[in-house]
Design an enzyme around this catalytic site. Structure first.
Site, PDB file in Angstrom:
ATOM      1  N   ARG A 165      -2.713  -2.018  -3.227  1.00 17.73           N
ATOM      2  CA  ARG A 165      -3.760  -1.223  -2.897  1.00 17.73           C
ATOM      3  C   ARG A 165      -3.707  -0.236  -3.889  1.00 17.73           C
ATOM      4  NH1 ARG A 165      -4.722   3.455   0.909  1.00 17.73           N
ATOM      5  NH2 ARG A 165      -7.104   3.739   0.572  1.00 17.73           N
ATOM      6  N   ARG A 204     -10.730  15.499   7.957  1.00 17.02           N
ATOM      7  CA  ARG A 204     -11.473  15.759   6.606  1.00 17.02           C
ATOM      8  C   ARG A 204     -13.001  16.121   7.344  1.00 17.02           C
ATOM      9  NH1 ARG A 204     -10.552  10.741   3.179  1.00 17.02           N
ATOM     10  NH2 ARG A 204      -8.803  10.066   4.422  1.00 17.02           N
ATOM     11  N   ASN A 260       0.846  -1.070   0.069  1.00 12.95           N
ATOM     12  CA  ASN A 260       0.100   0.053  -0.062  1.00 12.95           C
ATOM     13  C   ASN A 260       1.027   1.287  -0.100  1.00 12.95           C
ATOM     14  OD1 ASN A 260      -1.848   2.214   0.629  1.00 12.95           O
ATOM     15  ND2 ASN A 260      -2.696   1.141   2.386  1.00 12.95           N
ATOM     16  N   HIS A 289     -12.666   2.855   0.383  1.00 10.22           N
ATOM     17  CA  HIS A 289     -12.464   1.876   1.241  1.00 10.22           C
ATOM     18  C   HIS A 289     -13.108   0.609   0.823  1.00 10.22           C
ATOM     19  CE1 HIS A 289     -12.361   5.057   4.816  1.00 10.22           C
ATOM     20  NE2 HIS A 289     -11.245   4.601   4.433  1.00 10.22           N
ATOM     21  N   GLU A 336      -7.820  -5.395   5.261  1.00 11.38           N
ATOM     22  CA  GLU A 336      -7.695  -4.977   4.033  1.00 11.38           C
ATOM     23  C   GLU A 336      -6.459  -5.635   3.213  1.00 11.38           C
ATOM     24  OE1 GLU A 336      -8.138  -1.011   5.730  1.00 11.38           O
ATOM     25  OE2 GLU A 336      -8.922  -0.425   3.956  1.00 11.38           O
TER      26      GLU A 336
END
Ligand code: ADP
Length: 408
Positions: free
Chosen positions: A99, A248, A25, A188, A393
């Site tokens: 990813r 965010r 990733n 996601h 993940e």
């Protein structure tokens, strides 16, 4: 233990890492990696962080759970990947799964990397300027060192490609969609796919399942998953839309940009940076993007921290209630991510926001499910099920990588 036994034990440990897949990733300033055995029972993990800075380093956890720290002062992606690949070389990985944040509307599943796929990952930087270029660097670095090891890209957006137009279109002129791909994509995806599938495996409820999955970490998103397919999600064209997050803002009035430009003469770039990096829990509390810090201050009576936590939970609850409209049947809610897996009080407050749904939490089970454990937290007479499922993940990316290469 006799020396012979020790020898056998070490051998047994190495041999459990059979035909491993390397999951990478590559972010803008960090690289997370995991080497996962074919049967998913064993893994080696690590993180290269602060890339490009004097403090750049690799934190590596060996098969025997030893922690190593390797300084690579000033090193960027290429050097970090060289070092990571050196550390893992002895395990003979059979494939690399990356990813990749944005796959646009071209990709609805993981694909093997070839020249075309690599150029698409690069081109899609128009939709993910911080992420996709770093992913492309990772692919090229592996290509340079191991040209014969097959690589696969697993897109964060792919799982959401099953959303219907009613969910993915914005109510703006059609030409922007037709000519410029302006639509909702969602992110996601590997996490929502993994935890919804896991919930379907562990529930006793038969038939088709409808889950609302709440991935609450530094980034936060919620998805409506029915029969294994994403039908709607909270993030949009970019990961800024939807829930309030660590730094965010999530949803704000789209006219905020215009207002700030007119009133404060802020540039679009400054507004974008403010909404992405200085908002959310951080912006409202004025303290931190880390929920633990904000929760602690709230418990000590810090008014802004109290409001930040309350807003976070209110916005998640409100979104989950809204997303329930996408589900033909509502089996339950699945919490995951650092916050979803660890903060029993946050889960409880979110569910209190949804007070008209007949949801009943088992307080004792909820309090116990922290620290990466899996289980249900609903009371017997709850209208829907409630699950905590730690996300994985990396495991999902390894599975999709093997499937794309017909190794599974
Ligand atoms: P990322 O999106 O970077 O992968 P994580 O999924 O690790 O992030 O989630 C990070 C968030 O989880 C932080 O806000 C952190 O405060 C929160 N978190 C982790 N452990 C706990 C805990 N025990 N209680 C409350 N929040 C926690």
């Amino acid at each position: 233990m006799s020396p012979t036994n020790t020898f056998h034990d070490q051998n047994a440990e190495t041999s459990t890492l059979t035909n491993p897949t390397l999951v990478l990733n590559c972010g803008s300033s960090s690289i997370k990696y995991a080497l996962i055995s074919e049967d998913e029972s064993t893994r080696i993990t690590g993180l290269a962080e602060n890339l490009g800075l004097d403090t750049a380093r690799i934190k590596h956890t060996t098969l025997n759970n030893e922690k190593l720290e390797i300084p690579i002062s000033g090193g960027r992606h290429k050097l970090a990947l060289q070092k990571i690949l050196e550390l893992l070389e002895q395990y003979h990985f059979v494939a690399v799964g990356h990813r990749v944040v944005h796959g646009g509307r071209e990709y609805s599943e993981a694909v093997r990397v070839d020249e075309h796929v690599l150029s698409e990952v690069k081109r899609l930087k128009i939709l993910a300027p911080l992420h996709n270029p770093a992913h492309a660097l990772g692919i090229e670095a592996v290509q340079a060192i191991y040209p014969n090891v097959p690589q696969v890209v697993v897109f964060d957006t792919a799982f959401h490609q099953t959303m219907p137009p009613v969910a993915y279109r914005y109510p703006i002129p059609k030409a922007l969609f037709d000519e410029h791909r302006i639509r909702r994509y969602g992110f996601h995806g590997t996490s929502h796919a993994y935890v919804s599938e896991r919930a379907s495996d562990i529930t006793d409820t038969k038939g088709t399942h409808g889950w609302l999955t709440a991935h609450l970490g530094n980034g936060c998103s919620a998805t409506a998953v029915y029969d294994g397919k994403s039908l709607d999600t909270s993030m949009g064209l970019t990961p800024l839309e939807g829930l309030m997050m660590g730094t965010r803002s999530g949803d704000v009035d789209p006219s905020l940009h215009m207002h700030l430009k007119r009133q404060l003469d802020m540039s679009l770039e400054d507004i974008d940076a403010m909404l992405n990096h200085e908002s959310g829990l951080m912006g409202v509390s004025g303290l931190s993007n880390d929920l633990r810090t904000v929760e602690q201050a709230a418990n000590e009576g810090h008014a802004d921290a109290m409001l930040a936590v309350e807003m976070f939970c209110y916005r998640v609850g409100k979104y989950l209630a809204g997303l329930s409209c996408a589900l033909p049947e509502f089996t339950g809610i699945v919490f995951t991510g650092g916050i979803g897996e660890n903060s029993a009080t946050t889960r409880n407050r979110i569910l209190e926001v949804m007070r008209h749904f007949g949801i009943k939490v088992d307080a004792a089970k909820n309090a116990k499910l922290v620290g990466g454990n899996e289980g249900s937290i609903h009371a017997e007479d709850s209208s829907i099920e409630l699950w905590v499922v730690p996300t994985d993940e990396e495991c999902r990316i390894a599975q999709e990588t093997r499937a794309a290469l017909n190794l599974a």
